[in-house]
Design a protein around this motif. Structure first.
Motif, PDB file in Angstrom:
ATOM      1  N   MET A   1      64.447 132.158  73.076  1.00 58.16           N
ATOM      2  CA  MET A   1      64.193 131.317  71.907  1.00 58.16           C
ATOM      3  C   MET A   1      62.988 130.415  72.198  1.00 58.16           C
ATOM      4  SD  MET A   1      66.554 131.992  69.593  1.00 58.16           S
ATOM      5  CE  MET A   1      67.320 130.791  68.576  1.00 58.16           C
ATOM      6  N   THR A   2      62.156 130.264  71.191  1.00 55.04           N
ATOM      7  CA  THR A   2      61.005 129.378  71.263  1.00 55.04           C
ATOM      8  C   THR A   2      61.274 128.195  70.343  1.00 55.04           C
ATOM      9  OG1 THR A   2      59.562 131.272  71.647  1.00 55.04           O
ATOM     10  CG2 THR A   2      58.511 129.243  70.915  1.00 55.04           C
ATOM     11  N   GLN A   3      60.878 127.005  70.781  1.00 51.09           N
ATOM     12  CA  GLN A   3      61.120 125.816  69.955  1.00 51.09           C
ATOM     13  C   GLN A   3      59.809 125.349  69.325  1.00 51.09           C
ATOM     14  OE1 GLN A   3      62.794 122.079  71.676  1.00 51.09           O
ATOM     15  NE2 GLN A   3      64.413 122.537  70.209  1.00 51.09           N
ATOM     16  N   PHE A   4      59.867 125.052  68.012  1.00 46.30           N
ATOM     17  CA  PHE A   4      58.718 124.590  67.248  1.00 46.30           C
ATOM     18  C   PHE A   4      59.028 123.199  66.719  1.00 46.30           C
ATOM     19  CE2 PHE A   4      59.030 129.154  67.002  1.00 46.30           C
ATOM     20  CZ  PHE A   4      57.746 129.591  67.239  1.00 46.30           C
ATOM     21  N   GLN A   5      58.173 122.232  67.027  1.00 46.59           N
ATOM     22  CA  GLN A   5      58.357 120.868  66.528  1.00 46.59           C
ATOM     23  C   GLN A   5      57.986 120.833  65.053  1.00 46.59           C
ATOM     24  OE1 GLN A   5      59.569 118.378  68.487  1.00 46.59           O
ATOM     25  NE2 GLN A   5      59.640 117.024  66.740  1.00 46.59           N
ATOM     26  N   VAL A   6      58.857 120.266  64.229  1.00 44.73           N
ATOM     27  CA  VAL A   6      58.620 120.195  62.799  1.00 44.73           C
ATOM     28  C   VAL A   6      58.201 118.795  62.386  1.00 44.73           C
ATOM     29  CG1 VAL A   6      59.666 120.442  60.507  1.00 44.73           C
ATOM     30  CG2 VAL A   6      60.277 122.036  62.329  1.00 44.73           C
ATOM     31  N   LEU A   7      58.946 117.799  62.850  1.00 47.51           N
ATOM     32  CA  LEU A   7      58.750 116.436  62.372  1.00 47.51           C
ATOM     33  C   LEU A   7      59.210 115.455  63.432  1.00 47.51           C
ATOM     34  CD1 LEU A   7      57.831 115.381  59.534  1.00 47.51           C
ATOM     35  CD2 LEU A   7      60.232 115.199  58.949  1.00 47.51           C
ATOM     36  N   ASP A   8      58.541 114.327  63.531  1.00 45.09           N
ATOM     37  CA  ASP A   8      58.947 113.227  64.403  1.00 45.09           C
ATOM     38  C   ASP A   8      58.524 111.955  63.682  1.00 45.09           C
ATOM     39  OD1 ASP A   8      59.421 111.315  66.383  1.00 45.09           O
ATOM     40  OD2 ASP A   8      58.642 112.581  67.994  1.00 45.09           O
ATOM     41  N   ILE A   9      59.473 111.313  62.991  1.00 44.18           N
ATOM     42  CA  ILE A   9      59.178 110.133  62.187  1.00 44.18           C
ATOM     43  C   ILE A   9      60.128 109.004  62.548  1.00 44.18           C
ATOM     44  CG2 ILE A   9      58.118 111.373  60.257  1.00 44.18           C
ATOM     45  CD1 ILE A   9      60.806 111.267  58.796  1.00 44.18           C
ATOM     46  N   GLN A  10      59.730 107.778  62.188  1.00 44.77           N
ATOM     47  CA  GLN A  10      60.554 106.599  62.447  1.00 44.77           C
ATOM     48  C   GLN A  10      60.534 105.685  61.231  1.00 44.77           C
ATOM     49  OE1 GLN A  10      59.623 104.519  66.083  1.00 44.77           O
ATOM     50  NE2 GLN A  10      59.083 106.409  67.135  1.00 44.77           N
ATOM     51  N   GLU A  11      61.600 104.902  61.107  1.00 44.49           N
ATOM     52  CA  GLU A  11      61.705 103.944  60.015  1.00 44.49           C
ATOM     53  C   GLU A  11      62.507 102.749  60.510  1.00 44.49           C
ATOM     54  OE1 GLU A  11      60.742 102.784  56.169  1.00 44.49           O
ATOM     55  OE2 GLU A  11      60.235 104.725  57.021  1.00 44.49           O
ATOM     56  N   LEU A  12      62.060 101.536  60.161  1.00 45.96           N
ATOM     57  CA  LEU A  12      62.785 100.326  60.514  1.00 45.96           C
ATOM     58  C   LEU A  12      63.723  99.974  59.365  1.00 45.96           C
ATOM     59  CD1 LEU A  12      63.129  98.059  62.613  1.00 45.96           C
ATOM     60  CD2 LEU A  12      61.416  96.761  61.319  1.00 45.96           C
ATOM     61  N   ILE A  13      64.995  99.864  59.682  1.00 48.74           N
ATOM     62  CA  ILE A  13      66.011  99.504  58.686  1.00 48.74           C
ATOM     63  C   ILE A  13      66.489  98.093  59.010  1.00 48.74           C
ATOM     64  CG2 ILE A  13      68.276 100.059  57.724  1.00 48.74           C
ATOM     65  CD1 ILE A  13      67.711 102.996  58.345  1.00 48.74           C
ATOM     66  N   HIS A  14      66.495  97.238  58.014  1.00 50.39           N
ATOM     67  CA  HIS A  14      66.793  95.822  58.201  1.00 50.39           C
ATOM     68  C   HIS A  14      68.292  95.557  58.243  1.00 50.39           C
ATOM     69  CE1 HIS A  14      62.522  95.188  57.773  1.00 50.39           C
ATOM     70  NE2 HIS A  14      62.565  95.872  56.656  1.00 50.39           N
TER      71      HIS A  14
END
Length: 142
Positions: A1-14
């Motif tokens: 199996m090969t791994q493909f990065q799709v998304l890496d995001i962040q959000e600050l929740i108060h």
């Protein structure tokens, strides 16, 4: 199996991390912030190996809780066989608030490398606003 990065995001929740964790793992409420999910129901308590049944349009599917660090991180797995999508949510305390990180990757059999490109683009597009939706839901939840 090969791994493909799709998304890496962040959000600050108060909100405090324990509250964000509670809302993130309230699987029945997931359709309020999770794109493409019309309904979701856990088969078991939130634990590694637990299955989450969900409906997306006319399709019934399942997510598997692949990894769990209670209160800190959960990885959900969708698919199986030749293609598997991994959704990793990680919570980090930040001055009484919570930074949520979402990483999405696709694991695919090497012979499917060409087909994965379209899937990766479609997932990235559909999931780009997921954490903004989670923040909006969490900050307005009772």
């Amino acid at each position: 199996m090969t791994q493909f990065q799709v998304l890496d995001i962040q959000e600050l929740i108060h909100l405090a991390p324990d509250r964000v964790w509670e809302l993130l793992t309230d699987w029945v409420a997931a359709p309020q912030w999770m794109p493409g999910v019309d309904s979701m129901e856990p088969e078991q308590l939130t634990s590694p190996g637990a299955l989450l049944d969900y409906r997306s349009g006319a399709h019934e599917r399942q997510l598997l809780i692949k990894e769990l660090r209670e209160g800190h991180a959960v990885t959900l797995s969708s698919g199986g066989g030749d293609i598997n999508v991994l959704y990793g949510y990680e919570l980090l305390a930040e001055s009484g608030q919570t930074r949520v990180r979402l990483t999405i990757s696709v694991e695919a059999a090497e012979e499917l490398r060409e087909e994965v490109g379209e899937l990766v683009a479609a997932i990235a597009d559909s999931e780009a606003a997921t954490l903004k939706s989670l923040r909006s839901y969490a900050e307005s939840a009772p």
